[in-house]
Write an enzyme that holds these catalytic residues in place. Structure first.
Site, PDB file in Angstrom:
ATOM      1  N   SER A  11       0.917  -1.124   0.238  1.00 47.35           N
ATOM      2  CA  SER A  11       0.041   0.027  -0.223  1.00 47.35           C
ATOM      3  C   SER A  11       0.895   1.091  -0.060  1.00 47.35           C
ATOM      4  O   SER A  11       1.547   1.504   0.944  1.00 47.35           O
ATOM      5  CB  SER A  11      -0.913   0.029   1.294  1.00 47.35           C
ATOM      6  OG  SER A  11      -1.762  -0.888   1.268  1.00 47.35           O
TER       7      SER A  11
ATOM      8  N   HIS B 286      -2.749   0.751  -4.858  1.00 48.43           N
ATOM      9  CA  HIS B 286      -2.403  -0.472  -5.377  1.00 48.43           C
ATOM     10  C   HIS B 286      -2.103  -0.512  -7.010  1.00 48.43           C
ATOM     11  O   HIS B 286      -3.648  -0.458  -7.668  1.00 48.43           O
ATOM     12  CB  HIS B 286      -2.915  -1.631  -4.969  1.00 48.43           C
ATOM     13  CG  HIS B 286      -2.496  -1.957  -3.574  1.00 48.43           C
ATOM     14  ND1 HIS B 286      -1.682  -2.715  -3.211  1.00 48.43           N
ATOM     15  CD2 HIS B 286      -3.182  -1.300  -2.364  1.00 48.43           C
ATOM     16  CE1 HIS B 286      -1.608  -2.939  -1.883  1.00 48.43           C
ATOM     17  NE2 HIS B 286      -2.198  -2.267  -1.279  1.00 48.43           N
TER      18      HIS B 286
ATOM     19  N   HIS C   5      -5.774  -8.481  -1.734  1.00 47.76           N
ATOM     20  CA  HIS C   5      -6.000  -8.880  -0.445  1.00 47.76           C
ATOM     21  C   HIS C   5      -7.084  -9.959  -0.220  1.00 47.76           C
ATOM     22  O   HIS C   5      -8.157  -9.732  -0.834  1.00 47.76           O
ATOM     23  CB  HIS C   5      -6.177  -7.669   0.413  1.00 47.76           C
ATOM     24  CG  HIS C   5      -5.192  -6.634   0.360  1.00 47.76           C
ATOM     25  ND1 HIS C   5      -5.141  -5.526  -0.553  1.00 47.76           N
ATOM     26  CD2 HIS C   5      -3.939  -6.366   1.013  1.00 47.76           C
ATOM     27  CE1 HIS C   5      -4.100  -4.892  -0.577  1.00 47.76           C
ATOM     28  NE2 HIS C   5      -3.374  -5.458   0.701  1.00 47.76           N
TER      29      HIS C   5
ATOM     30  N   TYR D 198      -9.476  -9.557   2.107  1.00 45.91           N
ATOM     31  CA  TYR D 198     -10.720  -8.777   2.507  1.00 45.91           C
ATOM     32  C   TYR D 198     -11.219  -8.105   1.125  1.00 45.91           C
ATOM     33  O   TYR D 198     -12.322  -7.558   1.302  1.00 45.91           O
ATOM     34  CB  TYR D 198     -10.120  -7.494   3.381  1.00 45.91           C
ATOM     35  CG  TYR D 198      -9.360  -6.454   2.779  1.00 45.91           C
ATOM     36  CD1 TYR D 198      -9.649  -5.645   2.034  1.00 45.91           C
ATOM     37  CD2 TYR D 198      -8.185  -6.417   3.619  1.00 45.91           C
ATOM     38  CE1 TYR D 198      -8.687  -4.621   1.489  1.00 45.91           C
ATOM     39  CE2 TYR D 198      -7.154  -5.397   2.999  1.00 45.91           C
ATOM     40  CZ  TYR D 198      -7.675  -4.583   1.953  1.00 45.91           C
ATOM     41  OH  TYR D 198      -6.620  -3.807   1.428  1.00 45.91           O
ATOM     42  N   GLU D 199     -10.771  -8.206  -0.024  1.00 45.34           N
ATOM     43  CA  GLU D 199     -11.380  -7.939  -1.433  1.00 45.34           C
ATOM     44  C   GLU D 199     -12.344  -9.029  -1.612  1.00 45.34           C
ATOM     45  O   GLU D 199     -12.883  -9.193  -2.853  1.00 45.34           O
ATOM     46  CB  GLU D 199     -10.330  -7.514  -2.240  1.00 45.34           C
ATOM     47  CG  GLU D 199      -9.763  -6.382  -2.001  1.00 45.34           C
ATOM     48  CD  GLU D 199      -8.355  -5.889  -2.771  1.00 45.34           C
ATOM     49  OE1 GLU D 199      -8.816  -5.345  -3.920  1.00 45.34           O
ATOM     50  OE2 GLU D 199      -7.489  -6.311  -2.648  1.00 45.34           O
TER      51      GLU D 199
ATOM     52  N   ALA E 142       2.301  -1.845   4.393  1.00 44.66           N
ATOM     53  CA  ALA E 142       2.038  -1.088   5.464  1.00 44.66           C
ATOM     54  C   ALA E 142       1.296  -1.667   6.460  1.00 44.66           C
ATOM     55  O   ALA E 142       0.437  -2.594   6.418  1.00 44.66           O
ATOM     56  CB  ALA E 142       0.990   0.050   4.825  1.00 44.66           C
TER      57      ALA E 142
ATOM     58  N   MET F  74      -2.926  -6.535   7.198  1.00 42.89           N
ATOM     59  CA  MET F  74      -3.757  -7.340   6.248  1.00 42.89           C
ATOM     60  C   MET F  74      -3.108  -8.193   5.169  1.00 42.89           C
ATOM     61  O   MET F  74      -3.864  -8.565   4.311  1.00 42.89           O
ATOM     62  CB  MET F  74      -5.038  -6.586   5.913  1.00 42.89           C
ATOM     63  CG  MET F  74      -5.399  -5.617   7.115  1.00 42.89           C
ATOM     64  SD  MET F  74      -6.886  -4.625   6.457  1.00 42.89           S
ATOM     65  CE  MET F  74      -6.996  -3.612   8.157  1.00 42.89           C
ATOM     66  N   SER F  75      -1.795  -8.391   4.991  1.00 43.88           N
ATOM     67  CA  SER F  75      -1.130  -8.901   3.954  1.00 43.88           C
ATOM     68  C   SER F  75       0.039  -9.802   4.069  1.00 43.88           C
ATOM     69  O   SER F  75       0.031 -10.212   5.551  1.00 43.88           O
ATOM     70  CB  SER F  75      -0.873  -7.874   2.898  1.00 43.88           C
ATOM     71  OG  SER F  75       0.240  -7.184   3.343  1.00 43.88           O
TER      72      SER F  75
ATOM     73  N   ASN G 181       1.044   3.792  11.243  1.00 42.49           N
ATOM     74  CA  ASN G 181       0.551   4.291  12.730  1.00 42.49           C
ATOM     75  C   ASN G 181       0.642   3.238  13.695  1.00 42.49           C
ATOM     76  O   ASN G 181       1.235   2.512  13.505  1.00 42.49           O
ATOM     77  CB  ASN G 181      -1.183   4.570  12.014  1.00 42.49           C
ATOM     78  CG  ASN G 181      -1.409   2.825  11.881  1.00 42.49           C
ATOM     79  OD1 ASN G 181      -1.273   2.464  10.605  1.00 42.49           O
ATOM     80  ND2 ASN G 181      -2.178   2.079  12.691  1.00 42.49           N
TER      81      ASN G 181
ATOM     82  N   HIS H 201      -7.990   4.318   5.781  1.00 43.12           N
ATOM     83  CA  HIS H 201      -7.013   4.123   4.460  1.00 43.12           C
ATOM     84  C   HIS H 201      -6.007   5.202   3.972  1.00 43.12           C
ATOM     85  O   HIS H 201      -5.106   5.142   3.588  1.00 43.12           O
ATOM     86  CB  HIS H 201      -7.753   3.390   3.514  1.00 43.12           C
ATOM     87  CG  HIS H 201      -6.781   2.952   2.444  1.00 43.12           C
ATOM     88  ND1 HIS H 201      -5.878   2.036   2.759  1.00 43.12           N
ATOM     89  CD2 HIS H 201      -6.824   3.043   1.205  1.00 43.12           C
ATOM     90  CE1 HIS H 201      -5.123   1.576   1.448  1.00 43.12           C
ATOM     91  NE2 HIS H 201      -5.618   2.094   0.508  1.00 43.12           N
TER      92      HIS H 201
HETATM   93  N1  HPA Z   1      -3.971  -2.582  11.265  1.00 41.72           N
HETATM   94  C1  HPA Z   1      -4.134  -3.134  10.199  1.00 41.72           C
HETATM   95  N2  HPA Z   1      -3.241  -3.138   9.210  1.00 41.72           N
HETATM   96  C2  HPA Z   1      -2.878  -2.092   8.828  1.00 41.72           C
HETATM   97  C3  HPA Z   1      -2.620  -1.084   9.819  1.00 41.72           C
HETATM   98  C4  HPA Z   1      -3.228  -1.308  11.192  1.00 41.72           C
HETATM   99  O1  HPA Z   1      -3.146  -0.508  12.176  1.00 41.72           O
HETATM  100  N3  HPA Z   1      -2.006   0.088   9.418  1.00 41.72           N
HETATM  101  C5  HPA Z   1      -1.709  -0.293   8.144  1.00 41.72           C
HETATM  102  N4  HPA Z   1      -2.185  -1.343   7.710  1.00 41.72           N
END
Ligand code: HPA
Length: 270
Positions: free
Chosen positions: A27, A58, A80, A82-83, A110, A208-209, A232, A244
């Protein structure tokens, strides 16, 4: 059946050079693909079996060429879980990297940090993972021609490649941390209680990947290195609202450092 690898060889024609490495750019981290020389770029939609993602940040294309003198294949963006992509489909891009002749793959993503002292903009080399996605990309019949039914993950994150990442980071004066990545299915971010639980489990970063790709890569014999760009502090640890858009904005900060580290890593790869 025409394979993605065959389509790529055909598209590159005389320019085809066996890639030494695959690089997966997560990402907001796709900028490195623009530095590829003698590039052959193909949209995932043109590649048989490739899952096509839909998430902002992406690009969804494969770029074959050279980076800092080393033949590479770059996957600019990923699909991903989740898609709604079946987890077994996530195997195709990684196996294509292997089929093209690469021996190692560098995965980037990310991620949120569970370590207060490692904040947004920092990079973390992954040492191990915890799979909380609830699925495994190797579920189903095993193709023994690709890899074994039961694959060990004791040494999934290659020690030598990680040392080379640290050397590249030191050479570029970039602070590269280390940690364990915990993968969730998403797409919702975590609850504060989940993050507290994940800390107890031993996670340093959450995303998430990546984990499905690591499993598939080890199964087909690719060596693995992986880096998280921390975007973050994980939910409940800071006061920022997780979105996002925020992920992409923070990834842009880390992406500059990541690009320099990976370029030197690829240059010095032997
Ligand atoms: N959680 C899950 N996926 C993420 C995060 C997060 O805090 N930051 C970037 N991708």
């Amino acid at each position: 059946m025409t394979t993605a690898a065959a389509v790529i060889r055909e598209a590159a024609g005389d320019a085809f050079a066996t890639p030494r490495l695959g690089l997966v750019l997560g990402s907001g981290l796709g900028g490195l693909a623009d530095a590829i020389e003698d590039a052959t770029a193909i949209a995932y939609a043109e590649l048989p079996g490739f899952p096509v993602g839909s998430v902002a940040g992406h690009a969804g294309r494969l770029v074959l060429g050279t980076l800092a003198g080393t033949p590479v294949v770059v996957l600019q963006g990923r699909a991903h879980l989740y898609e709604g992509i079946p987890v077994s489909d996530l195997a195709v891009p990684v196996r294509t990297v292997r089929a093209l002749g690469a021996e190692a793959i560098v995965l980037t993503n990310a991620a949120g940090s569970l370590r207060g002292e490692v904040g947004p903009g920092r990079l973390m080399a992954l040492t191990d993972h915890i799979n909380m996605m609830g699925v495994n990309p190797l579920t189903g019949l095993n193709d023994d021609a690709i890899g074994p039914r039961f694959v060990g993950l004791g040494d999934a994150y290659d020690v030598e490649l990680r040392a080379a990442l640290h050397a590249a980071a030191a050479g570029e004066d970039v602070d590269l941390g280390e940690g364990v990545y915990l993968a969730v299915g998403g797409p919702s971010f975590e609850t504060p209680a989940e993050i507290r639980a994940f800390k107890i489990l031993g996670a340093d970063a959450v995303g998430m990947s990546t984990v499905p790709e690591v499993i598939v890569a080890r199964h087909c014999g690719l060596r693995v290195a992986a880096v998280s760009a921390i975007t973050n502090l994980a939910e409940g640890m800071g006061d920022e609202v997780l979105t996002h858009e925020h992920t992409l904005a923070s990834a842009a900060v880390a992406a500059k450092d990541l690009q320099r580290v990976l370029t030197r890593f690829v240059k010095d790869y032997n």
